[in-house]
Design a protein around this motif. Structure first.
Motif, PDB file in Angstrom:
ATOM      1  N   GLU A  20       3.233  19.538 -25.878  1.00  0.00           N
ATOM      2  CA  GLU A  20       4.279  18.934 -25.047  1.00  0.00           C
ATOM      3  C   GLU A  20       3.683  18.316 -23.771  1.00  0.00           C
ATOM      4  O   GLU A  20       4.025  17.191 -23.399  1.00  0.00           O
ATOM      5  CB  GLU A  20       5.322  20.008 -24.702  1.00  0.00           C
ATOM      6  CG  GLU A  20       6.605  19.402 -24.215  1.00  0.00           C
ATOM      7  CD  GLU A  20       7.792  20.362 -24.291  1.00  0.00           C
ATOM      8  OE1 GLU A  20       7.878  21.163 -25.237  1.00  0.00           O
ATOM      9  OE2 GLU A  20       8.631  20.286 -23.373  1.00  0.00           O
ATOM     10  N   ILE A  21       2.784  19.038 -23.148  1.00  0.00           N
ATOM     11  CA  ILE A  21       2.156  18.521 -21.920  1.00  0.00           C
ATOM     12  C   ILE A  21       1.324  17.278 -22.252  1.00  0.00           C
ATOM     13  O   ILE A  21       1.393  16.253 -21.557  1.00  0.00           O
ATOM     14  CB  ILE A  21       1.293  19.617 -21.248  1.00  0.00           C
ATOM     15  CG1 ILE A  21       2.193  20.727 -20.696  1.00  0.00           C
ATOM     16  CG2 ILE A  21       0.416  19.031 -20.138  1.00  0.00           C
ATOM     17  CD1 ILE A  21       1.480  22.023 -20.369  1.00  0.00           C
ATOM     18  N   ALA A  22       0.549  17.355 -23.333  1.00  0.00           N
ATOM     19  CA  ALA A  22      -0.300  16.214 -23.715  1.00  0.00           C
ATOM     20  C   ALA A  22       0.560  14.984 -23.994  1.00  0.00           C
ATOM     21  O   ALA A  22       0.243  13.873 -23.562  1.00  0.00           O
ATOM     22  CB  ALA A  22      -1.141  16.583 -24.936  1.00  0.00           C
ATOM     23  N   SER A  23       1.664  15.188 -24.704  1.00  0.00           N
ATOM     24  CA  SER A  23       2.530  14.061 -25.041  1.00  0.00           C
ATOM     25  C   SER A  23       3.134  13.440 -23.771  1.00  0.00           C
ATOM     26  O   SER A  23       3.176  12.223 -23.611  1.00  0.00           O
ATOM     27  CB  SER A  23       3.600  14.560 -26.017  1.00  0.00           C
ATOM     28  OG  SER A  23       4.752  13.806 -25.909  1.00  0.00           O
ATOM     29  N   LYS A  24       3.565  14.280 -22.838  1.00  0.00           N
ATOM     30  CA  LYS A  24       4.142  13.784 -21.570  1.00  0.00           C
ATOM     31  C   LYS A  24       3.103  12.988 -20.773  1.00  0.00           C
ATOM     32  O   LYS A  24       3.442  12.060 -20.044  1.00  0.00           O
ATOM     33  CB  LYS A  24       4.629  14.948 -20.700  1.00  0.00           C
ATOM     34  CG  LYS A  24       5.902  15.619 -21.215  1.00  0.00           C
ATOM     35  CD  LYS A  24       7.136  14.852 -20.761  1.00  0.00           C
ATOM     36  CE  LYS A  24       8.450  15.559 -21.045  1.00  0.00           C
ATOM     37  NZ  LYS A  24       8.705  15.950 -22.417  1.00  0.00           N
ATOM     38  N   LEU A  25       1.833  13.367 -20.920  1.00  0.00           N
ATOM     39  CA  LEU A  25       0.777  12.661 -20.177  1.00  0.00           C
ATOM     40  C   LEU A  25       0.222  11.463 -20.962  1.00  0.00           C
ATOM     41  O   LEU A  25      -0.763  10.841 -20.553  1.00  0.00           O
ATOM     42  CB  LEU A  25      -0.354  13.636 -19.809  1.00  0.00           C
ATOM     43  CG  LEU A  25       0.031  14.742 -18.810  1.00  0.00           C
ATOM     44  CD1 LEU A  25      -1.132  15.696 -18.570  1.00  0.00           C
ATOM     45  CD2 LEU A  25       0.495  14.145 -17.479  1.00  0.00           C
ATOM     46  N   GLY A  26       0.814  11.208 -22.121  1.00  0.00           N
ATOM     47  CA  GLY A  26       0.441  10.003 -22.880  1.00  0.00           C
ATOM     48  C   GLY A  26      -0.797  10.159 -23.749  1.00  0.00           C
ATOM     49  O   GLY A  26      -1.409   9.167 -24.157  1.00  0.00           O
ATOM     50  N   VAL A  27      -1.182  11.408 -24.046  1.00  0.00           N
ATOM     51  CA  VAL A  27      -2.374  11.633 -24.876  1.00  0.00           C
ATOM     52  C   VAL A  27      -2.004  11.440 -26.343  1.00  0.00           C
ATOM     53  O   VAL A  27      -1.019  11.999 -26.816  1.00  0.00           O
ATOM     54  CB  VAL A  27      -2.916  13.068 -24.656  1.00  0.00           C
ATOM     55  CG1 VAL A  27      -4.056  13.375 -25.619  1.00  0.00           C
ATOM     56  CG2 VAL A  27      -3.373  13.247 -23.215  1.00  0.00           C
ATOM     57  N   ARG A  28      -2.818  10.646 -27.067  1.00  0.00           N
ATOM     58  CA  ARG A  28      -2.509  10.405 -28.478  1.00  0.00           C
ATOM     59  C   ARG A  28      -3.400  11.224 -29.415  1.00  0.00           C
ATOM     60  O   ARG A  28      -3.051  11.430 -30.562  1.00  0.00           O
ATOM     61  CB  ARG A  28      -2.617   8.909 -28.786  1.00  0.00           C
ATOM     62  CG  ARG A  28      -1.669   8.101 -27.892  1.00  0.00           C
ATOM     63  CD  ARG A  28      -1.138   6.822 -28.440  1.00  0.00           C
ATOM     64  NE  ARG A  28      -2.045   6.021 -29.226  1.00  0.00           N
ATOM     65  CZ  ARG A  28      -2.923   5.126 -28.741  1.00  0.00           C
ATOM     66  NH1 ARG A  28      -3.024   4.943 -27.446  1.00  0.00           N
ATOM     67  NH2 ARG A  28      -3.680   4.426 -29.546  1.00  0.00           N
ATOM     68  N   ALA A  29      -4.534  11.701 -28.946  1.00  0.00           N
ATOM     69  CA  ALA A  29      -5.355  12.599 -29.773  1.00  0.00           C
ATOM     70  C   ALA A  29      -4.658  13.951 -29.854  1.00  0.00           C
ATOM     71  O   ALA A  29      -3.814  14.272 -29.010  1.00  0.00           O
ATOM     72  CB  ALA A  29      -6.732  12.765 -29.137  1.00  0.00           C
ATOM     73  N   ARG A  30      -5.012  14.737 -30.895  1.00  0.00           N
ATOM     74  CA  ARG A  30      -4.387  16.054 -31.024  1.00  0.00           C
ATOM     75  C   ARG A  30      -5.223  17.089 -30.274  1.00  0.00           C
ATOM     76  O   ARG A  30      -6.449  17.122 -30.419  1.00  0.00           O
ATOM     77  CB  ARG A  30      -4.318  16.416 -32.515  1.00  0.00           C
ATOM     78  CG  ARG A  30      -3.315  17.508 -32.828  1.00  0.00           C
ATOM     79  CD  ARG A  30      -2.814  17.360 -34.244  1.00  0.00           C
ATOM     80  NE  ARG A  30      -3.911  17.506 -35.183  1.00  0.00           N
ATOM     81  CZ  ARG A  30      -3.945  18.416 -36.152  1.00  0.00           C
ATOM     82  NH1 ARG A  30      -2.951  19.251 -36.318  1.00  0.00           N
ATOM     83  NH2 ARG A  30      -4.967  18.473 -36.985  1.00  0.00           N
ATOM     84  N   ILE A  31      -4.561  17.922 -29.485  1.00  0.00           N
ATOM     85  CA  ILE A  31      -5.267  18.975 -28.736  1.00  0.00           C
ATOM     86  C   ILE A  31      -4.718  20.322 -29.192  1.00  0.00           C
ATOM     87  O   ILE A  31      -3.517  20.590 -29.049  1.00  0.00           O
ATOM     88  CB  ILE A  31      -5.073  18.835 -27.213  1.00  0.00           C
ATOM     89  CG1 ILE A  31      -5.460  17.418 -26.750  1.00  0.00           C
ATOM     90  CG2 ILE A  31      -5.890  19.880 -26.470  1.00  0.00           C
ATOM     91  CD1 ILE A  31      -5.213  17.156 -25.271  1.00  0.00           C
ATOM     92  N   LEU A  32      -5.601  21.150 -29.739  1.00  0.00           N
ATOM     93  CA  LEU A  32      -5.183  22.470 -30.224  1.00  0.00           C
ATOM     94  C   LEU A  32      -5.919  23.559 -29.454  1.00  0.00           C
ATOM     95  O   LEU A  32      -7.145  23.506 -29.336  1.00  0.00           O
ATOM     96  CB  LEU A  32      -5.528  22.626 -31.708  1.00  0.00           C
ATOM     97  CG  LEU A  32      -4.995  21.568 -32.682  1.00  0.00           C
ATOM     98  CD1 LEU A  32      -5.540  21.840 -34.082  1.00  0.00           C
ATOM     99  CD2 LEU A  32      -3.476  21.578 -32.694  1.00  0.00           C
ATOM    100  N   PRO A  33      -5.189  24.562 -28.953  1.00  0.00           N
ATOM    101  CA  PRO A  33      -5.920  25.735 -28.446  1.00  0.00           C
ATOM    102  C   PRO A  33      -6.541  26.439 -29.648  1.00  0.00           C
ATOM    103  O   PRO A  33      -6.030  26.317 -30.757  1.00  0.00           O
ATOM    104  CB  PRO A  33      -4.814  26.590 -27.829  1.00  0.00           C
ATOM    105  CG  PRO A  33      -3.554  26.176 -28.501  1.00  0.00           C
ATOM    106  CD  PRO A  33      -3.733  24.751 -28.956  1.00  0.00           C
ATOM    107  N   MET A  34      -7.640  27.163 -29.428  1.00  0.00           N
ATOM    108  CA  MET A  34      -8.285  27.841 -30.571  1.00  0.00           C
ATOM    109  C   MET A  34      -7.339  28.851 -31.211  1.00  0.00           C
ATOM    110  O   MET A  34      -7.377  29.075 -32.415  1.00  0.00           O
ATOM    111  CB  MET A  34      -9.582  28.515 -30.120  1.00  0.00           C
ATOM    112  CG  MET A  34      -9.376  29.620 -29.088  1.00  0.00           C
ATOM    113  SD  MET A  34     -10.948  30.143 -28.393  1.00  0.00           S
ATOM    114  CE  MET A  34     -10.473  31.722 -27.679  1.00  0.00           C
TER     115      MET A  34
END
Ligand code: GDP
Length: 322
Positions: A116-130
């Motif tokens: 949700e945070i990544a999407s709000k900041l406009g990030v298009r790559a996928r970010i996963l916590p381990m």
């Protein structure tokens, strides 16, 4: 698809190189959360933040962490109120910690909050916590056991290190999508992150190391050790504590059970030659020091070119460092 195992500082520089040469939709970040901490009652995830800010174009280049141009008024006010201020959270940074903490309090997982945070900041790559479970890197020193941030930020990694453990790792499961990303990618990259404090916590989560051993993806790592020392930070000290040589061979040893390709620095040609002769690892030399945006992109391009080589014969001929 490309999956990247990464921590915060060295990892973020490498991720910046990748984002310059690969479309973001192709990238999945699998990020260390062993450094996460509760700070002023908020859930802070330093490596997730650095990678998110980097991919959003927001990371401060000068500091290597936090948001560029951020102010520190809240930090100052907290100090005036007698609160601890050794962990420097900027004002804009705090907004992210507040949102994440709020989402977690509402029952969202760390994966969901991160997305949700990544999407709000406009990030298009996928970010996963381990993992969505708490796994904590704990550093045993003569004054007792410290969290990674206490050891690194509060005490400037001055304490002798007796051992390192990853509390909670045996019960932790990989976050949704982590194992799939490793199994389904063509290439898995290990950023030049601190092996002991950024990559080992990821590998300690049940099922991740197994997926790396099983995947058909070519797995390549960039060394964080150049000329027999860490480029920055306590990687050397922590590798010694884990009985790993502080050398290219130590990086190879750390990932020996799954690594195909090791990217060494050109100044370590001799060690690279030696390693190639004594193991089945494909070792490639290039400049790995990322001082500029261009050097980051050049390194990412070199790593991808090398990791994409199809045949063993090509790998063998290209792995000559001279
Ligand atoms: P942390 O989570 O903030 O500790 O960050 P990382 O683990 O991702 O990054 C720290 C590691 O990156 C250190 O071990 C450094 O040796 C390595 N590093 C930092 N800058 C560079 C660089 O320009 N080139 C290489 N090869 N390694 C680097």
């Amino acid at each position: 698809m490309i999956a990247v195992l990464t921590g915060g500082t060295g990892g973020a520089k490498f991720v910046d190189g990748l984002r310059q040469v690969v479309s973001p939709e192709e990238l999945t970040m699998i990020v260390n959360t062993g450094d996460d901490l509760l700070w002023w009652g908020l859930y802070v995830s330093p490596d997730l933040d650095s990678i998110t800010y980097m991919l959003a174009g927001l990371l401060s280049k000068e500091r290597g962490w936090g948001v560029k141009g951020d102010t520190f008024q809240c930090l100052q006010a907290m100090g005036e109120l007698g609160q601890p201020i050794w962990f420097h959270a900027g004002d804009r940074d705090l907004a992210v910690h507040l949102v994440r903490s709020q989402l977690l309090a509402e029952g969202k997982t760390l994966s969901e909050a991160t997305a949700e945070i990544a999407s709000k900041l406009g990030v298009r790559a996928r970010i996963l916590p381990m993992s969505n479970s708490r796994v904590e890197t704990r550093i045993l020193t003569p004054i007792g056991e410290l969290s990674f941030e206490e050891y690194f930020v509060q005490r400037w990694y001055q304490d002798p290190v007796e051992s390192v453990r990853y509390a909670g790792s045996t019960d932790a499961e990989p976050a949704p999508g982590v194992v799939e990303a490793i199994l389904d990618s063509e290439i898995v990259l290990l950023a030049p992150s601190n092996p002991v404090s950024s990559i080992f916590p990821i590998l300690a989560v049940q099922g991740i190391r197994g997926a790396l051993r099983r995947t058909k993806a070519r797995i390549a790592a960039v060394t964080p050790i150049v000329g027999g020392a860490a480029v920055s930070g306590p990687a050397g000290i922590l590798m010694e504590a884990q009985k790993l040589p502080v050398a290219l061979a130590g990086v190879a040893q750390a990932y020996a059970d799954f690594l195909d390709v090791l990217i060494a620095d050109t100044r370590d040609q001799e060690s690279a030659d030696k390693l190639r002769r004594s193991s089945s690892l494909h070792v490639h030399c290039t400049n790995t020091i990322m001082r500029s945006f261009k050097e980051r992109a050049d390194l990412a391009r070199a790593v991808l070119t090398f990791a994409k080589r199809e045949t063993k014969a090509q790998l063998m001929s290209d792995s000559d460092c001279r």
